[in-house]
Scaffold this active site. Structure first.
Site: not given
Ligand code: NAD
Ligand code: TYD
Length: 347
Positions: A128-130, A153, A157
């Protein structure tokens, strides 16, 4: 190519699995997922019977299980997405994030080093960019921005990114890392901003805006992230990091206004109806102000670029949630576990 995709039942993972299963019929694709609250086999209904696809239920933080799986399967490559992914949950339960994101990743690296043919694939960590922390009003994260994670989180990461890089240097493992901005699209668990607000608008519940709604995020359509993962896995350079973003920054409150307006239109409600649900609530602890990402390395080296505008992507996303009422009902009720039992346990 025998490819392990971890976290393939989650939001982004299911899009990656679908893309690879459909695009690479000659690959053997194994999806390893623990099926936490965020993992859902309903996300993969359309590919579950494909001859080049298999699902394995398991926990990446279970050392013994991971070693046995890798010893048996001899994967060529790993695309590692499994993670605890929600910032708010990391604030209340940080240890879960250490166990899966840090220990789980190190378990995979050790098993990859011990049992895989390092000449035919690579270890690809999806991050993630975070990890870069927060920005002020100006500037963008580049691949050389120093890490400065602020939430449990992002700290987990960042730690896993460091382990991947350290294993590459110390043990000569072929690896690649990508750091992506906020994804949105179909199949996202309704805990993140966009699907949560779609669900709440639909059911006329309050829209909880943290703080003043002035925080800024860059948003990328999940299918474009999956396409980036495909090109990076196949054509990225070993030992490199690639930033992925949508060049699409939105102040939360502006995004929420757009979402409310699109939802009013799609639900045939008078313009302004959904906005009345906006409720300002206590800010998130340690809430990063702004994320923005420079993807020029990925664009120049590998020719990737986003395929949709935010307005188009958001509209498609809302349509998906409105058309998939059952999916939303199941994930919000825990019902999807029955689907798993029917498909795999009672078979
Ligand atoms: P998500 O929470 O939707 O899915 C995570 C998956 O991992 C789920 O299917 C869960 O069952 C599985 N999982 C969790 N713990 C596990 C374990 N101990 N063993 C095996 N499987 C396990 O997450 P996502 O949003 O699809 O993100 C996927 C990846 O991309 C993550 O690594 C996240 O850090 C990264 N990422 C997400 C975003 C975003 O905006 N969602 C952006 C950048 C990077
Ligand atoms: P989120 O989707 O949780 O992603 P991330 O925290 O990884 O960026 O949140 C996106 C933005 O929205 C973040 O600035 C937090 C805000 N947010 C709210 O204002 N209300 C909410 O209920 C949630 C879940 C997020």
């Amino acid at each position: 190519m025998k490819l392990l995709i971890t976290g393939g039942a989650g939001f982004i993972g299911s899009h990656v699995v679908r893309l690879f299963v459909n695009k690479y019929p000659g690959y053997e694709i194994i999806n390893l997922d623990k099926l936490t609250y965020a993992g859902n086999l309903e996300n993969l209904k359309d590919v579950e019977d494909a001859s080049n696809y298999r699902f394995v239920k398991g926990d990446i933080s279970d050392l013994d299980f991971i070693n046995k799986l890798f010893e048996k399967e001899k994967f060529n490559g790993v695309i590692h997405l499994a993670a605890e992914s929600h910032v708010d949950r990391s604030i209340t339960n940080p240890l879960d994030f250490v166990e899966t994101n840090v220990i789980g990743t190190v378990n995979l690296l050790n098993a990859y080093k011990a049992y895989c043919d390092l000449s035919t694939g690579r270890f690809y960590h999806i991050s993630t960019d975070e990890v870069y922390g927060e920005l002020g009003d100006e500037g963008k994260f580049t691949e050389s921005t120093p890490y400065h994670p602020n939430s449990p989180y992002s700290a987990s990461k960042a730690s896993s990114d460091h382990f991947v890089r350290a294993y590459g240097t110390t043990y000569n493992l072929p690896y690649v890392i990508s750091n992506c901005s906020n994804n949105y699209g179909s199949h996202q668990f309704p805990e993140k901003l966009i699907p949560l607000f779609i669900h709440n608008i639909k059911t006329r519940k309050p829209l909880p805006v943290y703080g003043k709604g002035e925080n800024i995020r860059d948003w990328l359509w999940v299918n474009d992230h999956a396409r980036a993962i495909d090109v990076i896995y196949h054509n990225g350079r070993n030992g490199e990091t690639y930033n992925i973003g949508g060049n699409n920054e939105w102040k939360n409150i502006d995004l929420i206004h757009l979402l409310c307006s699109q939802m009013d239109q799609k639900l045939n409600r008078p313009e302004g109806t959904s906005e009345q649900l906006i409720t300002y609530v206590k800010d998130r602890a340690g809430h990063d102000f702004r994320y923005a990402i420079d993807s020029s390395k990925l664009m120049a080296e590998l020719g990737w670029e986003p395929s949709v505008t935010f307005e188009e992507g958001l509209s498609k996303t809302i349509d998906w949630y409105l058309e998939n009422k059952e999916w939303l009902d199941h994930v919000t009720s825990g019902e999807y576990q029955n689907y798993y039992n029917e498909q795999y346990v009672l078979r």
